[in-house]
Write a protein that holds these residues in place. Structure first.
Motif, short mmCIF file in Angstrom:
data_model
loop_
_atom_site.label_atom_id
_atom_site.label_comp_id
_atom_site.label_asym_id
_atom_site.label_seq_id
_atom_site.Cartn_x
_atom_site.Cartn_y
_atom_site.Cartn_z
N UNK A 93 -10.25 -12.33 8.13
CA UNK A 93 -9.85 -11.41 7.07
C UNK A 93 -11.06 -11.04 6.21
N UNK A 94 -11.16 -9.77 5.90
CA UNK A 94 -12.19 -9.28 4.99
C UNK A 94 -11.52 -8.94 3.66
N UNK A 95 -12.01 -9.50 2.57
CA UNK A 95 -11.51 -9.20 1.23
C UNK A 95 -12.60 -8.43 0.48
N UNK A 96 -12.33 -7.19 0.16
CA UNK A 96 -13.31 -6.35 -0.53
C UNK A 96 -13.01 -6.36 -2.03
N UNK A 97 -13.90 -6.98 -2.76
CA UNK A 97 -13.72 -7.14 -4.20
C UNK A 97 -13.13 -8.49 -4.52
N UNK A 98 -13.89 -9.34 -5.23
CA UNK A 98 -13.38 -10.68 -5.57
C UNK A 98 -13.38 -10.88 -7.08
N UNK A 158 -15.59 -7.24 14.72
CA UNK A 158 -14.85 -6.74 13.58
C UNK A 158 -13.83 -7.75 13.08
N UNK A 159 -12.97 -7.32 12.18
CA UNK A 159 -12.00 -8.24 11.57
C UNK A 159 -10.57 -7.80 11.91
N UNK A 160 -9.65 -8.75 11.79
CA UNK A 160 -8.24 -8.48 12.10
C UNK A 160 -7.52 -7.78 10.95
N UNK A 161 -7.85 -8.19 9.73
CA UNK A 161 -7.15 -7.70 8.55
C UNK A 161 -8.15 -7.46 7.42
N UNK A 162 -7.84 -6.49 6.57
CA UNK A 162 -8.69 -6.21 5.42
C UNK A 162 -7.82 -6.07 4.17
N UNK A 163 -8.20 -6.75 3.12
CA UNK A 163 -7.55 -6.63 1.82
C UNK A 163 -8.52 -5.93 0.87
N UNK A 185 -5.07 -2.61 7.13
CA UNK A 185 -5.73 -2.63 5.83
C UNK A 185 -4.64 -2.62 4.75
N UNK A 186 -4.71 -3.56 3.82
CA UNK A 186 -3.79 -3.61 2.70
C UNK A 186 -4.55 -3.31 1.42
N UNK A 187 -4.21 -2.21 0.77
CA UNK A 187 -4.92 -1.82 -0.45
C UNK A 187 -4.03 -1.98 -1.68
N UNK A 188 -4.57 -2.68 -2.69
CA UNK A 188 -3.90 -2.79 -3.99
C UNK A 188 -4.83 -2.33 -5.10
N UNK A 189 -5.95 -1.73 -4.73
CA UNK A 189 -6.91 -1.24 -5.71
C UNK A 189 -6.45 0.08 -6.30
N UNK A 190 -6.50 0.19 -7.62
CA UNK A 190 -6.13 1.43 -8.30
C UNK A 190 -7.26 2.44 -8.16
N UNK A 191 -6.98 3.54 -7.53
CA UNK A 191 -8.00 4.57 -7.31
C UNK A 191 -7.92 5.58 -8.46
N UNK A 192 -8.74 5.38 -9.46
CA UNK A 192 -8.66 6.17 -10.66
C UNK A 192 -9.40 7.49 -10.63
N UNK A 193 -10.15 7.74 -9.57
CA UNK A 193 -10.89 9.00 -9.47
C UNK A 193 -11.09 9.37 -8.01
#
Length: 395
Positions: A93-98, A158-163, A185-193
């Motif tokens: 799993x890849x976690x982008x942003x910690x 590559x990776x199986x899952x990305x958060x 890919x599971x995204x919970x990041x607020x895309x403000x722009x």
């Protein structure tokens, strides 16, 4: 009144959207997110919660108020990225942003059985916390494109899952590039722009690569809060690393907000704790009566004489220890004040130890046991494991 957990998302549970399984969108897209959007926020002595029976959960006895704050948003949001990505046993799993949310994605991926968790982030305080939650590898944007680093680290697989818990609209392109066919890919990041998200055509399998992108607002509700809080009270999830800046009292609210804005290097999440003595007194009294829950241990059934050998006058001995100062003006002071008030009411003999280092928690409790104290109060979920150890050693 009851001490309750309040989720950041408070759906209307009778809505058609909730019945369809998407309660967070009750009344329209993202409409379950009411605080600060459709109604005022919660920096107040009183605030309204819609559909209270469906959205509020009782706070477990002994739960640290700071943990309760993290449970309101950071935990359910970070965990939802794991759910959206469909993390399974043995996944890479890849976690982008910690940040505080991404750290909970790391923890959630570990709880879901990921065998390798690659975290993207550089701030030392976050890196150390991520290690504790199960991250195995770390990458930095400063060292080149993330997808290239991931492919090199995984020998081109590559990776199986990305958060995704951080970044911008541009974050999805490298994510798709390093995701395996069949990955999610599971995204919970607020895309403000930004107006559009770029998806690389070739790396997306020219539209047929079975690479799923799912973005979602965290679920709210009572059941969700009860289940997540049980992870904390059972010791399966330690939320203390999330809280790096703890303030006590209304007067520190502005300071905490500026802390979030300025993002000092040692920050993960600030929390402001406001506890009334009256509220804690009731909680303390109930716990003292049952000697169960609240991380309390009645370590000895012996009664001690108040003096003169008169067995008709026996005084219960109650001790408290804290990892902070007893006069902190917040949680510690409220706990200590409640003990003192209860002692006056019941005629107890009391003692306390303050600013006790974690390494000394067990020995401090054991010292009180050896002195014949009937009840030892450890007011916080962080003490649970050590309380259980001392209780087991002193049946």
């Amino acid at each position: 009144g009851d001490r309750v957990l309040v989720p950041a998302i408070t759906p209307d549970w009778n809505s058609l959207e909730a019945q369809a399984g998407y309660s967070m969108h009750s009344g329209g897209m993202l409409a379950g997110w009411k605080f600060s959007n459709f109604k005022d926020g919660v920096f107040s002595e009183y605030f309204h919660v819609n559909d209270a029976d469906g959205n509020l959960a009782h706070m477990p006895e002994g739960m640290d108020p700071a943990d309760a704050c993290i449970l309101s948003d950071m935990v359910p949001t970070g965990f939802h990225a794991v759910e959206l990505a469909g993390v399974e046993f043995g996944d890479t799993v890849l976690v982008i942003g910690i940040g505080p949310v991404g750290l909970m994605s790391v923890a959630g991926a570990a709880l879901h059985g990921a065998s390798r968790i690659i975290a993207v982030g550089t701030r030392p305080v976050c890196v150390e916390a991520a290690k504790g939650y199960g991250a195995t590898d770390f990458l930095s944007y400063k060292d080149g494109p993330i997808d290239e680093q991931v492919m090199k680290l995984t020998d081109g697989k590559g990776v199986d899952r990305i958060c995704i818990a951080g970044g911008t609209v541009e974050t999805f392109e490298p994510a798709v590039k390093c995701l395996k066919p069949g990955g999610k890919i599971g995204n919970v990041n607020y895309l403000g722009s930004g107006d559009y998200i770029n998806i690389p055509r070739v790396e997306w399998g020219v539209g047929m690569g079975h690479k799923d992108i799912r973005g979602g607002l965290m679920p709210g509700g009572r059941l969700r809060m009860e289940k997540l809080s049980s992870l904390v009270t059972s010791g399966r999830l330690d939320l203390h690393p999330e809280v790096t800046h703890l303030y006590h009292g209304w007067e520190h609210l502005e300071e905490a907000l500026f802390c979030m804005r300025d993002k000092p290097r040692d920050l993960i999440k600030p929390v402001v704790v406001i506890v009334s003595r009256r509220g804690f007194l009731g909680l303390f009294g109930a716990a003292a009566a049952t000697t169960a829950g609240l991380s309390l241990a009645g370590c000895d059934d012996k009664e001690t004489s108040s003096g003169g050998g008169d067995s008709s006058k026996k005084t219960k001995k109650v001790a408290m220890f804290l990892d902070g100062p007893v006069n902190d003006g917040g949680w510690g002071a409220s706990c200590y004040g409640a003990m003192v008030d209860s002692a006056k009411q019941h005629g107890w003999e009391t003692a306390y130890s303050e600013s006790v280092a974690q390494a000394d928690w067990v020995s401090t409790m054991q010292n009180y046991v050896d002195q014949g104290y009937d009840l030892i109060v450890a007011p916080g979920n962080q003490y649970t494991a050590d309380v259980k150890q001392v209780a087991k050693d002193n049946p």
